[in-house]
Design a protein around this motif. Structure first.
Motif, PDB file in Angstrom:
ATOM      1  N   LEU A 103     -21.899  -5.660  -6.845  1.00 62.04           N
ATOM      2  CA  LEU A 103     -21.176  -5.929  -8.082  1.00 62.04           C
ATOM      3  C   LEU A 103     -19.891  -6.711  -7.827  1.00 62.04           C
ATOM      4  O   LEU A 103     -19.498  -7.562  -8.629  1.00 62.04           O
ATOM      5  N   THR A 104     -19.245  -6.425  -6.711  1.00 66.54           N
ATOM      6  CA  THR A 104     -17.980  -7.090  -6.394  1.00 66.54           C
ATOM      7  C   THR A 104     -18.179  -8.349  -5.547  1.00 66.54           C
ATOM      8  O   THR A 104     -17.202  -8.957  -5.103  1.00 66.54           O
ATOM      9  N   GLY A 105     -19.440  -8.730  -5.314  1.00 67.40           N
ATOM     10  CA  GLY A 105     -19.719  -9.969  -4.603  1.00 67.40           C
ATOM     11  C   GLY A 105     -19.405  -9.928  -3.122  1.00 67.40           C
ATOM     12  O   GLY A 105     -18.985 -10.935  -2.542  1.00 67.40           O
ATOM     13  N   ARG A 106     -19.646  -8.805  -2.484  1.00 70.17           N
ATOM     14  CA  ARG A 106     -19.320  -8.640  -1.065  1.00 70.17           C
ATOM     15  C   ARG A 106     -20.575  -8.681  -0.197  1.00 70.17           C
ATOM     16  O   ARG A 106     -21.678  -8.379  -0.642  1.00 70.17           O
ATOM     17  N   ILE A 107     -20.360  -9.000   1.069  1.00 68.38           N
ATOM     18  CA  ILE A 107     -21.474  -9.164   2.000  1.00 68.38           C
ATOM     19  C   ILE A 107     -22.235  -7.857   2.215  1.00 68.38           C
ATOM     20  O   ILE A 107     -23.416  -7.854   2.552  1.00 68.38           O
ATOM     21  N   SER A 110     -26.391  -5.280  -1.706  1.00 69.45           N
ATOM     22  CA  SER A 110     -27.837  -5.278  -1.469  1.00 69.45           C
ATOM     23  C   SER A 110     -28.419  -6.685  -1.415  1.00 69.45           C
ATOM     24  O   SER A 110     -29.465  -6.905  -0.812  1.00 69.45           O
ATOM     25  N   SER A 111     -27.760  -7.653  -2.055  1.00 68.29           N
ATOM     26  CA  SER A 111     -28.192  -9.050  -1.996  1.00 68.29           C
ATOM     27  C   SER A 111     -27.126  -9.921  -1.340  1.00 68.29           C
ATOM     28  O   SER A 111     -26.968 -11.100  -1.657  1.00 68.29           O
ATOM     29  N   LYS A 112     -26.363  -9.304  -0.429  1.00 69.89           N
ATOM     30  CA  LYS A 112     -25.310  -9.983   0.338  1.00 69.89           C
ATOM     31  C   LYS A 112     -24.238 -10.605  -0.547  1.00 69.89           C
ATOM     32  O   LYS A 112     -23.630 -11.613  -0.200  1.00 69.89           O
ATOM     33  N   PHE A 319     -15.941   1.266  -0.151  1.00 70.50           N
ATOM     34  CA  PHE A 319     -16.796   0.386   0.639  1.00 70.50           C
ATOM     35  C   PHE A 319     -16.820  -1.021   0.037  1.00 70.50           C
ATOM     36  O   PHE A 319     -16.727  -2.029   0.755  1.00 70.50           O
ATOM     37  N   ALA A 320     -16.919  -1.089  -1.279  1.00 68.02           N
ATOM     38  CA  ALA A 320     -16.976  -2.383  -1.954  1.00 68.02           C
ATOM     39  C   ALA A 320     -15.679  -3.159  -1.769  1.00 68.02           C
ATOM     40  O   ALA A 320     -15.695  -4.384  -1.586  1.00 68.02           O
ATOM     41  N   GLN A 321     -14.570  -2.454  -1.816  1.00 68.43           N
ATOM     42  CA  GLN A 321     -13.285  -3.134  -1.684  1.00 68.43           C
ATOM     43  C   GLN A 321     -13.001  -3.565  -0.252  1.00 68.43           C
ATOM     44  O   GLN A 321     -12.304  -4.562  -0.023  1.00 68.43           O
ATOM     45  N   GLU A 322     -13.541  -2.832   0.711  1.00 67.05           N
ATOM     46  CA  GLU A 322     -13.283  -3.149   2.117  1.00 67.05           C
ATOM     47  C   GLU A 322     -14.293  -4.110   2.708  1.00 67.05           C
ATOM     48  O   GLU A 322     -14.018  -4.754   3.735  1.00 67.05           O
ATOM     49  N   SER A 323     -15.463  -4.228   2.098  1.00 63.57           N
ATOM     50  CA  SER A 323     -16.483  -5.144   2.611  1.00 63.57           C
ATOM     51  C   SER A 323     -16.013  -6.581   2.414  1.00 63.57           C
ATOM     52  O   SER A 323     -15.497  -6.936   1.341  1.00 63.57           O
ATOM     53  N   PRO A 326     -18.901 -12.896   1.416  1.00 61.22           N
ATOM     54  CA  PRO A 326     -19.900 -13.604   2.229  1.00 61.22           C
ATOM     55  C   PRO A 326     -19.303 -14.878   2.821  1.00 61.22           C
ATOM     56  O   PRO A 326     -18.463 -15.535   2.200  1.00 61.22           O
ATOM     57  N   ASP A 327     -19.758 -15.207   4.012  1.00 65.45           N
ATOM     58  CA  ASP A 327     -19.374 -16.485   4.611  1.00 65.45           C
ATOM     59  C   ASP A 327     -19.999 -17.617   3.794  1.00 65.45           C
ATOM     60  O   ASP A 327     -21.113 -17.462   3.273  1.00 65.45           O
ATOM     61  N   PRO A 328     -19.313 -18.740   3.650  1.00 64.76           N
ATOM     62  CA  PRO A 328     -19.885 -19.860   2.882  1.00 64.76           C
ATOM     63  C   PRO A 328     -21.275 -20.282   3.341  1.00 64.76           C
ATOM     64  O   PRO A 328     -22.071 -20.792   2.550  1.00 64.76           O
ATOM     65  N   SER A 329     -21.602 -20.039   4.613  1.00 64.73           N
ATOM     66  CA  SER A 329     -22.926 -20.414   5.126  1.00 64.73           C
ATOM     67  C   SER A 329     -24.046 -19.637   4.444  1.00 64.73           C
ATOM     68  O   SER A 329     -25.212 -20.067   4.445  1.00 64.73           O
ATOM     69  N   GLU A 330     -23.699 -18.490   3.835  1.00 63.16           N
ATOM     70  CA  GLU A 330     -24.713 -17.688   3.151  1.00 63.16           C
ATOM     71  C   GLU A 330     -25.292 -18.402   1.932  1.00 63.16           C
ATOM     72  O   GLU A 330     -26.337 -18.024   1.411  1.00 63.16           O
ATOM     73  N   LEU A 331     -24.605 -19.434   1.460  1.00 68.68           N
ATOM     74  CA  LEU A 331     -25.124 -20.211   0.340  1.00 68.68           C
ATOM     75  C   LEU A 331     -26.486 -20.823   0.652  1.00 68.68           C
ATOM     76  O   LEU A 331     -27.293 -21.081  -0.246  1.00 68.68           O
ATOM     77  N   TYR A 332     -26.745 -21.038   1.916  1.00 70.15           N
ATOM     78  CA  TYR A 332     -27.964 -21.752   2.323  1.00 70.15           C
ATOM     79  C   TYR A 332     -29.055 -20.827   2.851  1.00 70.15           C
ATOM     80  O   TYR A 332     -30.102 -21.288   3.263  1.00 70.15           O
ATOM     81  N   THR A 333     -28.798 -19.524   2.847  1.00 69.18           N
ATOM     82  CA  THR A 333     -29.812 -18.586   3.312  1.00 69.18           C
ATOM     83  C   THR A 333     -30.573 -17.987   2.135  1.00 69.18           C
ATOM     84  O   THR A 333     -30.083 -17.954   1.006  1.00 69.18           O
TER      85      THR A 333
END
Length: 339
Positions: A103-107, A110-112, A319-323, A326-333
């Motif tokens: 939900l918070t957009g962290r790596i 469940s969907s990185k 956990f959500a706040q500390e995670s 995603p690295d920008p490279s995840e855009l391509y995975t």
């Protein structure tokens, strides 16, 4: 114009007398409370700007996903729904920490962190998504049912959609194929009375949604979606029928959402009195608490669950706040499947 409380908009108890053991009731209470407390914190994080995009809360509808899940073979059956999906994920067995991180957009999500509120996915638990296009999941879920029948694996596809999506053309194409091929599909219409912001009476020429499969020969049943035991029993009957090869079934589950359609919806199309009436007389969690009292559950047992859920949700938020993001490279995975 806001409407006064009515028998149509505020779902009343439908006639049934299901029973459950004290242990089952405690489990239902725990599972519904987890959804309620999780969604409350998600709403807080959205207000703080930590959750972006759209966010549709499941508060008030907890008995639906919890009751249905009793008939799901985890990791074997398939579950698919629309974008009001957090409750279904938690019921399916997804880790609350991973759901909150998504939900918070962290790596750690469940969907990185790339799916957010509306597009989570977890094949390990058989959860095939939240989907953002209204009604699109119905066709996809029918495909999942076809895959199960093709493979002969005895799986059932649980396909959730709302009263608004029930008017979509692709829904009826799916009904036709499901009945034509006798697919093991349970179509679960979560009728929360308002779709986005229009009452079902104003949006649908016929409001008995469980009868929508009649022209295809698909049977249906209307269920009290504020009663987890009624949902459990009706789903069990439908699933038994599907596993025996009798084809699809439609469950219209009459429920009610307490919040707006999304976090950005002020819900001015209904009165505060209407919502308060349902909260006071029909709340699914309070209903189970009453049944627990009748089953002689102690205050200590209830308080222990309350404390456990509070800790689980707090841990998920931390956990959500500390995670990390995603690295920008995840855009391509995860864009294409490798050959």
């Amino acid at each position: 114009m806001a409407k006064a409380p009515s028998e149509k908009t505020a779902p009343k108890k439908l006639p049934n007398t299901p029973t459950a053991s004290k242990e089952d009731l405690l489990r239902f209470y725990r599972e519904m409370l987890l959804i309620r407390r999780f969604e409350e914190r998600a709403g807080q994080l959205y207000g703080m700007g930590l959750i972006g995009g759209f966010c549709h809360l499941y508060i008030g509808q907890e008995a639906v996903a919890v009751g249905v899940q009793e008939s799901v073979k985890q990791g074997h059956d398939k579950i698919i729904t629309g974008y009001r999906d957090h409750g279904h994920m938690l019921c399916a067995g997804m880790d609350p920490k991973e759901v909150m991180a998504e939900l918070t957009g962290r790596i750690g999500g469940s969907s990185k962190g790339k799916g957010g509120s509306m597009h989570m996915f977890d094949t390990a638990t058989g959860f095939y998504g939240g989907h953002g296009i209204v009604g699109a999941q119905v066709a996809l879920g029918t495909g999942l049912a076809f895959a199960g029948k093709y493979r002969g694996d005895d799986s059932v596809s649980f396909i959730y959609f709302g009263d608004g999506a029930a008017n979509q053309g692709q829904v009826y194409e799916s009904f036709n194929m499901a009945q034509l091929w006798k697919l093991p599909a349970i179509f679960i219409i979560e009728n929360n009375q308002y779709a986005m912001g229009t009452s079902i009476e104003r949006a649908s020429a016929t409001t008995e949604l469980y009868m929508r499969g009649a022209s295809f020969g698909i049977p249906g049943e209307q269920v009290d979606g504020m009663d987890v035991l009624a949902v459990r029993d009706a789903t069990a009957r439908a699933v038994k029928r599907a596993r025996e090869g009798c084809g699809p079934f439609i469950l219209e589950v009459k429920t009610y959402r307490y919040r707006g359609h999304s976090m950005s919806d002020p819900a001015k199309y209904r009165t505060k009195e209407e919502v308060d009436e349902v909260k006071t007389t029909r709340d699914p969690i309070e209903h189970v608490k009453k049944l627990l009292s009748d089953a002689r559950a102690t205050d200590e047992e209830i308080k222990a669950i309350d404390a456990e859920i509070k800790a689980i949700v707090a841990e998920a938020v931390q956990f959500a706040q500390e995670s990390p993001e995603p690295d920008p490279s995840e855009l391509y995975t995860d864009v294409y499947v490798e050959a």
